[in-house]
Design a protein around this motif. Structure first.
Motif, PDB file in Angstrom:
ATOM      1  N   VAL A 304     -17.458  26.748 -16.725  1.00  0.00           N
ATOM      2  CA  VAL A 304     -16.884  26.900 -15.390  1.00  0.00           C
ATOM      3  C   VAL A 304     -15.968  25.721 -15.114  1.00  0.00           C
ATOM      4  CG1 VAL A 304     -17.363  27.096 -12.926  1.00  0.00           C
ATOM      5  CG2 VAL A 304     -18.925  28.133 -14.581  1.00  0.00           C
ATOM      6  N   LYS A 305     -14.728  26.017 -14.773  1.00  0.00           N
ATOM      7  CA  LYS A 305     -13.785  24.996 -14.310  1.00  0.00           C
ATOM      8  C   LYS A 305     -13.665  25.113 -12.792  1.00  0.00           C
ATOM      9  CE  LYS A 305     -10.033  24.408 -16.723  1.00  0.00           C
ATOM     10  NZ  LYS A 305      -8.746  24.714 -17.380  1.00  0.00           N
ATOM     11  N   ASP A 306     -13.712  23.978 -12.128  1.00  0.00           N
ATOM     12  CA  ASP A 306     -13.748  23.975 -10.670  1.00  0.00           C
ATOM     13  C   ASP A 306     -12.735  22.957 -10.158  1.00  0.00           C
ATOM     14  OD1 ASP A 306     -14.394  23.948  -7.959  1.00  0.00           O
ATOM     15  OD2 ASP A 306     -16.540  24.122  -8.318  1.00  0.00           O
ATOM     16  N   LEU A 307     -11.953  23.369  -9.157  1.00  0.00           N
ATOM     17  CA  LEU A 307     -10.995  22.426  -8.576  1.00  0.00           C
ATOM     18  C   LEU A 307     -11.695  21.281  -7.848  1.00  0.00           C
ATOM     19  CD1 LEU A 307      -8.085  24.642  -7.153  1.00  0.00           C
ATOM     20  CD2 LEU A 307      -8.185  23.343  -9.289  1.00  0.00           C
ATOM     21  N   ASN A 308     -12.918  21.505  -7.410  1.00  0.00           N
ATOM     22  CA  ASN A 308     -13.703  20.425  -6.816  1.00  0.00           C
ATOM     23  C   ASN A 308     -14.461  19.741  -7.954  1.00  0.00           C
ATOM     24  OD1 ASN A 308     -14.916  18.783  -4.864  1.00  0.00           O
ATOM     25  ND2 ASN A 308     -16.666  20.159  -4.669  1.00  0.00           N
ATOM     26  N   SER A 309     -13.871  18.697  -8.502  1.00  0.00           N
ATOM     27  CA  SER A 309     -14.392  18.127  -9.741  1.00  0.00           C
ATOM     28  C   SER A 309     -14.357  16.607  -9.693  1.00  0.00           C
ATOM     29  CB  SER A 309     -13.574  18.628 -10.939  1.00  0.00           C
ATOM     30  OG  SER A 309     -12.201  18.305 -10.767  1.00  0.00           O
ATOM     31  N   ALA A 310     -15.052  16.014 -10.669  1.00  0.00           N
ATOM     32  CA  ALA A 310     -15.092  14.564 -10.808  1.00  0.00           C
ATOM     33  C   ALA A 310     -13.858  14.087 -11.568  1.00  0.00           C
ATOM     34  CB  ALA A 310     -16.369  14.144 -11.517  1.00  0.00           C
ATOM     35  N   PRO A 334     -17.571  19.759 -12.729  1.00  0.00           N
ATOM     36  CA  PRO A 334     -17.637  20.198 -11.328  1.00  0.00           C
ATOM     37  C   PRO A 334     -18.538  19.303 -10.491  1.00  0.00           C
ATOM     38  CG  PRO A 334     -18.063  22.021 -12.857  1.00  0.00           C
ATOM     39  CD  PRO A 334     -18.125  20.768 -13.650  1.00  0.00           C
ATOM     40  N   LEU A 335     -18.171  19.146  -9.235  1.00  0.00           N
ATOM     41  CA  LEU A 335     -19.042  18.521  -8.243  1.00  0.00           C
ATOM     42  C   LEU A 335     -19.609  19.656  -7.383  1.00  0.00           C
ATOM     43  CD1 LEU A 335     -17.048  15.353  -7.106  1.00  0.00           C
ATOM     44  CD2 LEU A 335     -18.983  15.484  -8.676  1.00  0.00           C
ATOM     45  N   LEU A 336     -20.886  19.898  -7.530  1.00  0.00           N
ATOM     46  CA  LEU A 336     -21.533  21.017  -6.835  1.00  0.00           C
ATOM     47  C   LEU A 336     -21.928  20.571  -5.444  1.00  0.00           C
ATOM     48  CD1 LEU A 336     -23.811  22.203  -9.778  1.00  0.00           C
ATOM     49  CD2 LEU A 336     -21.516  22.998  -9.175  1.00  0.00           C
ATOM     50  N   PHE A 352     -23.537  16.084  -9.656  1.00  0.00           N
ATOM     51  CA  PHE A 352     -22.549  15.804 -10.692  1.00  0.00           C
ATOM     52  C   PHE A 352     -22.905  16.636 -11.927  1.00  0.00           C
ATOM     53  CE2 PHE A 352     -20.641  12.184 -13.479  1.00  0.00           C
ATOM     54  CZ  PHE A 352     -19.531  12.967 -13.706  1.00  0.00           C
ATOM     55  N   ALA A 353     -22.033  17.592 -12.296  1.00  0.00           N
ATOM     56  CA  ALA A 353     -22.273  18.476 -13.439  1.00  0.00           C
ATOM     57  C   ALA A 353     -21.242  18.223 -14.527  1.00  0.00           C
ATOM     58  CB  ALA A 353     -22.225  19.935 -12.995  1.00  0.00           C
ATOM     59  N   ARG A 354     -21.627  18.547 -15.768  1.00  0.00           N
ATOM     60  CA  ARG A 354     -20.725  18.408 -16.915  1.00  0.00           C
ATOM     61  C   ARG A 354     -20.832  19.662 -17.780  1.00  0.00           C
ATOM     62  NH1 ARG A 354     -23.407  13.262 -16.921  1.00  0.00           N
ATOM     63  NH2 ARG A 354     -22.019  11.505 -16.536  1.00  0.00           N
ATOM     64  N   PHE A 355     -19.721  20.285 -18.046  1.00  0.00           N
ATOM     65  CA  PHE A 355     -19.664  21.454 -18.929  1.00  0.00           C
ATOM     66  C   PHE A 355     -20.698  22.502 -18.506  1.00  0.00           C
ATOM     67  CE2 PHE A 355     -18.556  17.762 -21.735  1.00  0.00           C
ATOM     68  CZ  PHE A 355     -17.192  17.982 -21.715  1.00  0.00           C
ATOM     69  N   ASN A 476     -20.021   6.207  -7.778  1.00  0.00           N
ATOM     70  CA  ASN A 476     -20.945   6.855  -6.847  1.00  0.00           C
ATOM     71  C   ASN A 476     -22.196   7.297  -7.593  1.00  0.00           C
ATOM     72  OD1 ASN A 476     -19.268   6.672  -4.571  1.00  0.00           O
ATOM     73  ND2 ASN A 476     -18.202   8.559  -5.104  1.00  0.00           N
ATOM     74  N   ILE A 477     -23.315   7.283  -6.896  1.00  0.00           N
ATOM     75  CA  ILE A 477     -24.535   7.870  -7.427  1.00  0.00           C
ATOM     76  C   ILE A 477     -24.744   9.195  -6.695  1.00  0.00           C
ATOM     77  CG2 ILE A 477     -27.014   7.621  -7.754  1.00  0.00           C
ATOM     78  CD1 ILE A 477     -26.673   4.634  -7.786  1.00  0.00           C
ATOM     79  N   TYR A 478     -24.549  10.288  -7.411  1.00  0.00           N
ATOM     80  CA  TYR A 478     -24.648  11.607  -6.808  1.00  0.00           C
ATOM     81  C   TYR A 478     -26.118  12.042  -6.701  1.00  0.00           C
ATOM     82  CZ  TYR A 478     -19.597  11.927  -7.091  1.00  0.00           C
ATOM     83  OH  TYR A 478     -18.249  11.697  -6.918  1.00  0.00           O
ATOM     84  N   GLY A 479     -26.338  13.237  -6.173  1.00  0.00           N
ATOM     85  CA  GLY A 479     -27.683  13.648  -5.789  1.00  0.00           C
ATOM     86  C   GLY A 479     -28.498  14.315  -6.870  1.00  0.00           C
TER      87      GLY A 479
END
Length: 551
Positions: A304-310, A334-336, A352-355, A476-479
């Motif tokens: 999944v490619k997301d415009l809201n991303s890291a 993606p930043l979920l 914070f997600a990766r691939f 940043n430390i994400y959730g």
């Protein structure tokens, strides 16, 4: 005169009697619409069962803007409730860490609080037309004997406005403080198993999660391949990259059918390494697809490619002999920040997600409730594996028209009675038939389509793991860690402290334009109305007394 004396005695006796009864009967009424002064039953039970003295030192004190004053008051009100139910076992105090006789002492106090695990926040304000900056510590230390647990009171989703984030922190005060007290209180610890025998991830990349879980749970690693997972309160499957055989799948199936709680953090596609030119992400077959399908979900073999991303650091060119490194958004990270309505994800920061792969829900899983937890933004694009993944893609300006895939599901919670995948497949001659369960007690399963949600980064220069969810670029430390801990807390004790996260307090902001326009009117009303009412009352009383006695 005798009648007056008799009435006075009766009133006095009644008051004494009521006070005597009140010493035996404890009653508190919360008349607020959102029950903001009421703590959960689980918190009350925790406090009433304390067998050691707990002291809470809150460092959120001083001269603050209204939003932080509200958070300070919420903390004070919550601790007042805690003190009431703790039966003398809990005390608290508020300290202003900025109050010091010298700048050197102030900096020493700041350093001590950072060493104890509290994170400072810069508070900006305008005073007499000048912009001022102040370092504050919106946190607390929960102390039992010589042990202390840091509590961050300023939490929430950082993408929200400052007012919304403060309100989210307001709503989470009870849960954060009660969770810290629970860590210090002796209690029966839940048993959590970590299935790590199918991953090639180095132990150091899972160390932050394991160390955090060990604070609250008895943790068992799947190194000896047990005959079954019965006896565990939860089972975590952490980023497997090797397929499960049928016997291993059978053990997982029977554990869930028997009422177990399982959390799967898995990938749908394998991405081993990435270069500037690119590499191909390959489909990852873990031999769990039929098991998930029986439960009503499917983890797709895509990215999944997301415009809201890291962001990732990328060399965008040279200036002279020096490369120009610039952070650029990379849509494969993606930043979920789109959550379901559930206490697990309520007021959680972005994940914070990766691939990441996508999840579909499918029919045929009768008796199971499917609750979405994590979702992408609406601006997504799917790449079916095998798919090219290259860092150079971050240089290109994406076309929004291509990112029209809509919201994709990244994590789902399944609840109910699970039916075994091996139903009608176990023959009477099979040795497993004696203990086989086709359907059993209600259980819970969480499926997340990104194994990297549980993997922390590592600082090889310091030879130390970085916090789970830490992003090197944004710092940043994400959730991620909060999401996993809240999910595990809910799945092992759905009626426990996690229920405190259901508290919802509405924001009722004033209309700033109307306040400015009508400021003088309301000031005069507040000044003259009380004086006028007292004057009217005095005049009426004078008139009544004049009529009664003026003869």
């Amino acid at each position: 005169m005798k009648k007056l004396l008799l009435r006075s005695v009766i009133v006095l006796v009644a008051l004494v009697g009521l006070n005597w009864l009140a010493s035996f009967i404890y009653v508190r009424w919360d008349l607020t619409e959102d029950q903001r002064y009421t703590i959960s039953e689980a918190s009350r039970q925790l406090l009433q069962n304390l067998d050691r003295d707990v002291h809470v030192t809150v460092y959120l004190s001083g001269d603050f803007p209204p939003g932080f004053e509200r958070l300070e008051n919420a903390t004070r009100e919550t601790l007042e409730e805690f003190e009431t139910y703790a039966g003398g076992r809990l005390t608290y105090q508020f300290i202003d860490p900025s109050a010091a006789t010298s700048e050197e002492q102030r900096q020493r106090q700041y350093a001590q609080l950072v060493d104890r695990g509290l994170t400072p926040t810069n508070l900006f304000a305008n005073e007499e037309g000048k912009r001022t900056e102040k370092l504050i510590f919106p946190g607390a230390i929960v102390q039992v004997d010589t042990l202390g647990v840091p509590v961050q009171l300023l939490k929430g989703n950082r993408s929200s406005s400052s007012e919304e984030q403060l309100n989210q922190s307001y709503e989470g005060v009870e849960f954060e403080l009660a969770s810290a007290i629970r860590l210090m209180a002796p209690q029966e610890r839940k048993r959590v198993g970590l299935l790590v025998s199918h991953t090639t991830i180095p132990p150091a990349r899972l160390s932050d999660l394991i160390a955090t879980l060990q604070q609250s749970y008895d943790v068992f690693l799947d190194v000896n391949s047990p005959e079954s997972y019965d006896g565990l309160d939860a089972l975590l499957v952490l980023k497997p990259d090797q397929p499960f055989n049928e016997d291993e799948k059978y053990k997982i199936d029977q554990y869930v059918v028997g009422g177990g709680n399982a959390l799967f953090f898995i990938d749908g596609a394998r991405v081993d390494s990435v270069s500037m030119e690119g590499t191909f992400a390959q489909p990852l077959d873990l031999n769990l697809s039929d098991l998930f399908f029986r439960w009503g979900v499917r983890v797709n073999t895509n990215l999944v490619k997301d415009l809201n991303s890291a962001l990732i650091p990328l060399n965008v060119g040279n200036m002279g002999d020096a490369p120009q490194i610039q952070p650029l958004p990379w849509r494969f990270f993606p930043l979920l920040n789109n959550f379901g309505t559930h206490p697990i994800t309520r007021n959680t920061d972005a994940i914070f997600a990766r691939f990441m792969s996508s999840i579909d829900t499918v029919g045929g899983a009768a008796g199971l409730r499917k609750l979405p937890l994590l979702m992408t933004s609406p601006y997504t694009k799917l790449l079916n594996a095998p798919a090219l993944v290259a860092y150079n893609e971050a240089r290109q300006q994406p076309s929004p028209a291509e990112y029209n895939g809509g919201i994709k599901l990244a994590a789902v919670l399944l609840e109910g009675q699970f039916t075994s995948l091996f139903q009608n497949r176990i023959l009477p001659s099979d040795p497993r038939s004696a203990g086989f369960r086709a359907q059993g007690e209600a259980g819970r399963v969480l499926v997340a389509s990104d194994g990297d949600l549980v993997v922390n980064d590592f600082d090889y220069r310091r030879n130390a793991p970085l916090p789970l969810g830490y992003d090197r670029v944004s710092q940043n430390i994400y959730g991620n860690k909060d999401f996993i801990l809240h999910a595990l807390d809910y799945m092992t004790d759905a009626q426990g402290l996690i229920t405190a996260r259901n508290k919802q307090i509405s924001i009722r902001p004033l209309d700033k334009v109307r306040v400015q326009e009508q400021r003088t009117r309301w000031q005069l009303l507040n000044l003259l109305l009380p004086v006028g009412l007292v004057g009217i009352f005095g005049a009426l009383r004078y008139y009544w007394r004049r009529r009664k006695f003026g003869r």
